[in-house]
Design a protein around this motif. Structure first.
Motif, PDB file in Angstrom:
ATOM      1  N   UNK B 733       0.824  -1.217   0.000  1.00 49.48           N
ATOM      2  CA  UNK B 733       0.000   0.000   0.000  1.00 49.48           C
ATOM      3  C   UNK B 733       0.854   1.260   0.000  1.00 49.48           C
ATOM      4  N   UNK B 734       1.959   1.231   0.732  1.00 52.01           N
ATOM      5  CA  UNK B 734       2.684   2.478   1.002  1.00 52.01           C
ATOM      6  C   UNK B 734       4.102   2.547   0.455  1.00 52.01           C
ATOM      7  N   UNK B 735       4.678   1.390   0.132  1.00 45.34           N
ATOM      8  CA  UNK B 735       6.084   1.391  -0.258  1.00 45.34           C
ATOM      9  C   UNK B 735       7.032   1.475   0.922  1.00 45.34           C
ATOM     10  N   UNK B 736       6.483   1.435   2.116  1.00 38.58           N
ATOM     11  CA  UNK B 736       7.334   1.485   3.310  1.00 38.58           C
ATOM     12  C   UNK B 736       7.432   0.083   3.907  1.00 38.58           C
ATOM     13  N   UNK B 737       8.660  -0.389   4.017  1.00 36.24           N
ATOM     14  CA  UNK B 737       8.890  -1.722   4.579  1.00 36.24           C
ATOM     15  C   UNK B 737       9.184  -1.553   6.054  1.00 36.24           C
ATOM     16  N   UNK B 738       8.259  -1.949   6.864  1.00 37.71           N
ATOM     17  CA  UNK B 738       8.460  -1.839   8.313  1.00 37.71           C
ATOM     18  C   UNK B 738       8.959  -3.194   8.802  1.00 37.71           C
ATOM     19  N   UNK B 739      10.150  -3.182   9.364  1.00 42.40           N
ATOM     20  CA  UNK B 739      10.791  -4.449   9.751  1.00 42.40           C
ATOM     21  C   UNK B 739      10.725  -4.661  11.252  1.00 42.40           C
ATOM     22  N   UNK B 740       9.692  -4.149  11.856  1.00 44.94           N
ATOM     23  CA  UNK B 740       9.482  -4.392  13.285  1.00 44.94           C
ATOM     24  C   UNK B 740       7.986  -4.366  13.558  1.00 44.94           C
ATOM     25  N   UNK B 741       7.612  -5.000  14.648  1.00 46.72           N
ATOM     26  CA  UNK B 741       6.227  -4.870  15.104  1.00 46.72           C
ATOM     27  C   UNK B 741       6.248  -4.238  16.486  1.00 46.72           C
ATOM     28  N   UNK B 742       5.119  -3.624  16.881  1.00 44.17           N
ATOM     29  CA  UNK B 742       3.954  -3.349  16.050  1.00 44.17           C
ATOM     30  C   UNK B 742       4.250  -2.237  15.038  1.00 44.17           C
ATOM     31  N   UNK B 743       3.558  -2.310  13.925  1.00 42.19           N
ATOM     32  CA  UNK B 743       3.670  -1.264  12.910  1.00 42.19           C
ATOM     33  C   UNK B 743       2.736  -0.136  13.347  1.00 42.19           C
ATOM     34  N   UNK B 744       3.311   1.003  13.636  1.00 47.04           N
ATOM     35  CA  UNK B 744       2.536   2.109  14.215  1.00 47.04           C
ATOM     36  C   UNK B 744       2.412   3.263  13.220  1.00 47.04           C
ATOM     37  N   UNK B 745       1.550   4.179  13.570  1.00 47.75           N
ATOM     38  CA  UNK B 745       1.303   5.339  12.707  1.00 47.75           C
ATOM     39  C   UNK B 745       2.617   6.035  12.352  1.00 47.75           C
ATOM     40  N   UNK B 746       3.468   6.237  13.367  1.00 48.29           N
ATOM     41  CA  UNK B 746       4.689   7.002  13.127  1.00 48.29           C
ATOM     42  C   UNK B 746       5.640   6.310  12.163  1.00 48.29           C
TER      43      UNK B 746
END
Lengths: 327, 750
Positions: B733-746
């Motif tokens: 959706x965003x092109x942002x790879x978040x490599x940790x949880x939880x994935x937060x707004x920031x």
């Protein structure tokens, strides 16, 4: 929980007398007071239960001054048809608070005085100037994501949590308080004290005073308003940031604006800077966002809550655009 | 109602739970019960230097104040489960003045009322010589402790990686998490003639019984552990927890029953939790998508007092057909209570990393992530070269993709939006869970009243064991569901396994099946005996259906009629079941409350359940809030005894997976080395509003290897792929790879 006495006064007059005793605390809906007592975060020596005093439970949203009895239930006020159509921001702030079960029990007067969710206040063991004056503030070098960016100090950076209180801050609100010695009216902006100076003191209420009503001046901006709550969880969560915006529009141009911010300050936070930035401008995504940023120009971010400056600005922008369409 | 295997009958315990008739541990009462409260350490590390009990003892109604000073030392030595014992930790509170973690039990107060006990615990005055503690694996100066034995090496991963034209190499992290079951820990202990009865929510009544017998120096038969209903366990009620020992000790000392309900904040430190992890995952691939190398370096949080690791490398190394694999495992000790089992302990955290990395590889290759996975589907276990007992992952992907509508996905980042600009992301991930087996015993009895009773000390942790274990027996004997009664969760019953590792249906179910088959033989003997209704017939020609035994010619006699021909008017049978390859000695030790597993990789097979999971997320373009609008999971878990309870279990796992991805974390207050958000306002779990549409699909599969009833693991697989599927959808959706949880707004504000 320390032992306490419990009294259920038959009348408001009797309640005034009981409330004057040193160490007395009022019990209304009980949704927060009981928690605080169970956690030893407050230890009143006597409880004065006023929850059944029906004369404080009525509310009337039809006149030139909206009057909410302090013991009106959050759920009842949230469903008021006049409020929903003429002051959607106020109704939404209640609908988005807590859970339906809690709103069924909690009162609008008590909710306004809800105490911070700061984990260091709540845990009962950390240093907390609010809980144990002079003990210090563990939050300063602790987890700061949920801490405030406005009206903080070296003594306390906790966030005022109430959705309803934050929304009321955007309107011409005052609070009627009574005691054995009479009745006075406190402008809402003067009810809460920033936690910063003496964190144990949170309001300007005096001993023995009981909030009897919340008064909101009727305004056409009420119709053109919204309460936007951004939270990590879709329900039953405190605001990461919230924005209340109420507008008077002429076409696309903002004639007057009211803005308050939640989740970012130690007290209900009206943003005069955001209001000024909105007033007189043609509202669009850019001007709305600029007003949001203006609202955070004086913010003092901590290690983990700096993102709220951008998020808060965007929340103001979204709220302004939503509000402006409610004509 | 037909209650045979494969029938979606409603839960046997549903009405009791819905009406409040079901009694949980804290609901059991004894006359004269005293009530306990805990005193927890306010420092993370150090020693207790002074104990002042005067104020606590002065609280009216206080009966007993226990601290390390006066906790007598005559308790027998029990050990940590990972050292062959039954305890949640090697460390037993109140045995010394040492403080190993914040929230450690440092005192137990017993009084006539809960309120008095709580008040006394509050004023119990302890002073500490505190040292600086560390509760996070990210704190500076924490050293890694490398675990050597479990390393897996296949081929030459470094060389193959170096030559691979396409590579991804990233690190992913997950935080500490806590189970937060609805039902709090609770223990009521009472002594009667030297015998101990404990009511406590337990996933392992036999283990608790064995441990309490050792600790109190009595025979196992003199300990009775009762846990008929459990309000959520998820691993945190698997082992014996220290407060149960202390409550039993206090009850013995006072000579009256003692009850403790552990408050929510103490749940964060009295029991276990899911430790924080960091996983480095690297893949090397050919340009056509053939995976040629894989590296998985797992780092996990453990406690100073214990070593425990859930690296997941045993599982990640078996997912794809890769000739060169290298894994390593290490732990970082922290000043916390000992971590432990939490739904899919090794798999949930490691698969967030591993299946995120697979998605990153698909992006690097420009391949569809499902096709990449299918292209690398292994025909045999890549580590040992063993055949799978069954593996239907490709079928799961095909079916899941169809249900989800994967074909509508356009691969470009941000390429899917609603009319009002909300970003839509589609992601998928593989799930798996090992199907290990544990010995179990069961007893079945058919009485003159027509009721079939099934008894084993397995547990229904809310997932349907009461229902499915009854179905296994009913299926053998052709008995309608309304005539089946099931007893579980009581250490006086035939030995059942710990309800952990998703073993209950397969293991206890196999024992029930074996017992039911033995009862069936007895019924046939009676039926065909001289006085029986089928006298002289060949038993092999008789069938069981609808409460009757039916001959080849259509003659039918009710089971009640057959029982009348038996000497006692009733029949029963017992069985002890063990996995095929386990020896009898190991089985006996396990049945006495030991902990013996066979599998998931045996001498002959690799035995796993598999699933394909899909998520649709919607991201607000301005505020960057994430909503999981749809989840689909397709799972192949061998034979499904009850599709209704299985789906509910799988869907529950998926809901938790969404919670894992977007909400759950036990926040560490670094300076004071403690978990800070110790309540349900601060520790976020999904609310109903967070969960959109959930579809849990069961893919037909036959497994003739795993156990007597062909049932593989269902209980934990649902959570495993969901966090990565959601993270992958957020990337889409965003092109942002978040490599940790939880994935937060920031993480998405940019």
């Amino acid at each position: 929980m320390q032992p306490f006495t419990y009294a259920r006064p038959a009348s408001l007059t009797e309640a005034f007398t009981l409330a004057q005793q040193p160490g007395a605390a009022l019990l209304a809906g009980g949704t927060t007071m009981v928690d605080l007592m169970r956690g030893d975060l407050t230890a009143p020596s006597s409880i004065v239960d006023i929850g059944h005093l029906n004369e404080l439970a009525a509310f009337d949203t039809s006149g030139p001054v909206l009057r909410f009895g302090a013991l009106a239930r959050m759920a009842d006020v949230a469903e008021d048809a006049t409020l929903l159509s003429a002051y959607p921001a106020l109704a939404e702030s209640l609908q988005l608070a807590a859970s339906q079960q809690l709103r069924n029990a909690a009162t609008v007067g008590g909710n306004m005085l809800q105490r911070t969710r700061c984990v260091y206040f709540r845990d009962g063991v950390s240093a907390c100037n609010k809980r144990v004056p002079g003990s210090g503030c563990s939050a300063l070098d602790g987890i700061t994501r949920d801490m405030a960016l406005f009206a903080t100090s070296e003594k306390c950076i906790a966030t005022y949590p109430g959705d309803w209180g934050n929304a009321l801050a955007a309107f011409d609100t005052s609070v009627e308080v009574s005691s054995a010695s009479g009745t006075r009216t406190i402008p809402f902006a003067e009810l809460h004290v920033a936690y910063g100076d003496d964190p144990a003191v949170e309001t300007t209420l005096r001993r023995g005073e009981i909030i009897t009503a919340i008064l909101v001046q009727a305004t056409p901006a009420g119709r053109c308003s919204t309460y936007l709550k951004v939270r990590d969880r879709q329900s039953y969560a405190y605001a990461v940031v919230s924005a209340t915006v109420a507008l008077e529009m002429q076409g696309d141009v903002v004639q007057s604006a009211r803005v308050s911010l939640g989740g970012v300050a130690t007290k209900p936070w009206r943003s005069h800077a955001a209001e000024a930035a909105l007033t007189g401008v043609t509202l669009n995504e850019q001007t709305a966002l600029a007003a949001g940023h203006a609202g955070f120009a004086d913010a003092r971010p901590l290690a983990e809550n700096g993102f709220k400056i951008e998020l808060g600005a965007r929340a103001v922008a979204r709220a302004a655009l939503v509000a402006s369409k409610r004509i | 109602m037909d209650g045979s295997i494969g029938t979606p009958i409603p839960r046997r315990d549903a009405m009791a739970k819905a009406t409040g008739a079901a009694q949980y541990a804290a609901d059991f009462g004894h006359t004269g019960t005293a009530y306990a409260a805990l005193k927890l350490s306010s420092v993370a590390r150090g020693r207790i230097t002074r104990v002042d009990t005067a104020a606590a003892e002065a609280v009216p109604g206080v009966q007993l104040v226990l601290t390390h000073r006066d906790m007598n030392q005559d308790l027998g030595a029990e050990t940590f489960i990972m050292k062959g014992g039954h305890m949640q930790s090697s460390f037993m509170p109140l045995t010394s003045d040492e403080v190993h973690y914040s929230g450690q039990i440092v005192g137990l107060v017993v009084a006539d009322t809960t309120e008095a006990a709580e008040q006394a615990a509050r004023v119990l005055n302890l002073e500490y010589a505190a040292q600086h503690g560390f509760a996070s694996i990210d704190d500076p100066g924490r050293t890694k402790n490398t675990v050597e034995k479990p390393e897996i090496t296949v081929g030459d991963a470094d060389a193959a990686m170096a030559k691979a034209p396409v590579r991804v190499d990233q690190e992913y992290s997950t935080p500490a998490q806590h189970h937060n079951p609805m039902e709090l820990y609770a223990t009521t202990a009472s002594w009667n003639d030297g015998k101990l009865t404990v009511h406590s929510p337990s996933q392992w009544v036999m283990g608790q019984r064995a441990a309490l017998a050792t600790i109190f120096g009595i025979a196992a038969e003199e300990v009775h552990v009762v846990s008929p209903y459990i309000g959520g366990a998820f691993g945190c009620k698997a082992t014996l927890l220290p407060h149960t020992v202390l409550v039993a000790a206090a009850a013995r000392r006072l000579g009256r029953p003692v009850k403790l309900v552990v408050p929510r904040d103490a749940m964060f430190t009295v029991g276990s939790f899911r430790p924080a992890t960091r996983n480095r995952i690297a893949f090397g691939a050919e340009r056509d998508g053939t995976m040629v190398a894989m590296v998985h370096e797992a780092v996990g949080q453990t406690a100073e007092v214990d070593h425990i690791a859930f690296p997941g490398t045993n599982v990640t190394s078996r997912m794809y057909d890769i000739a060169n694999i290298k894994t390593s495992e290490s732990t970082i000790a922290t000043d916390v209570n000992t971590p432990g089992f939490q739904r899919a302990p090794a798999e949930a955290s490691s698969f967030f990393a591993f299946e995120s990395a697979v998605d990153e590889l698909a992006v690097a290759l420009g391949m569809d992530p499902i096709e990449l996975r299918i292209k690398n589907e292994p025909k045999v276990d890549p580590v040992k070269g063993l055949p799978w007992s069954s593996r239907s992952l490709v079928q799961c992907y095909r079916r899941g993709a169809e249900l989800f509508g994967w074909d509508k996905r356009t691969p470009g980042v941000g390429s899917m939006q609603t009319d009002d600009g909300v970003l839509i992301g589609y992601g998928c991930a593989t799930a798996t869970y090992p199907s290990a087996m544990v010995p179990a015993a069961a007893h079945v009895a058919l009485s003159a009243d027509g009721l079939l009773r099934v008894r084993t000390s397995a547990h229904d942790v809310g997932t349907g064991a009461y229902t499915v274990l009854g179905q296994v027996a009913a299926d053998v004997l052709g008995i309608a569901d309304e005539h089946v009664r099931v007893e579980l969760g009581d250490s006086d019953l035939p030995s059942g396994p710990m309800s952990g590792g998703s073993v209950t249906t397969g293991s206890a179910g196999s024992a029930v099946h074996m017992a039911a088959m033995a009862l069936r033989e007895k019924l046939l003997l009676v039926a065909t005996a001289a006085k029986g209704p089928f006298a002289g017939r060949d038993p092999a020609t008789l069938q069981f259906a609808s409460g009757h035994v039916v001959g080849a010619d259509g003659t039918a006699h009710s089971l009640a009629d057959i029982l009348k021909a038996s000497p006692a008017g009733s029949l029963d049978a017992s069985a002890e079941w063990k996995p095929d390859l386990m020896d009898a000695e190991k089985m006996q030790a396990s049945l006495l409350g030991g902990f013996a597993l066979e599998g998931p990789v045996t001498k002959t097979h690799a035995i796993y359940s598999f699933g394909a999971q899909f998520a649709e997320v919607r991201v607000d373009p301005l505020l960057r809030t994430i909503r999981v609008s749809r989840m689909v999971g397709a799972f192949a878990c061998g034979r499904i005894i009850n599709p209704r309870t299985a789906r509910s279990n799988l869907a529950g796992g998926m809901v938790w997976g969404a919670s894992f991805a977007l909400l759950e974390q036990s926040q560490v207050d670094h300076p004071r080395a403690r978990f800070a958000n110790q309540d349900l306002a601060g520790y976020h779990i999904s609310s109903c509003a967070d969960i959109g549409e959930v579809t849990a699909e069961i893919v037909d599969e036959t497994d003739t290897v795993v156990n007597a009833i062909g049932a593989k693991a269902v209980g934990e697989i649902g959570i495993v792929g969901m966090p990565a599927a959601i993270a992958n959808a957020v990337y889409h959706a965003t092109g942002i790879r978040v490599r940790k949880t939880p994935i937060l707004i920031e993480d998405l504000l940019g």
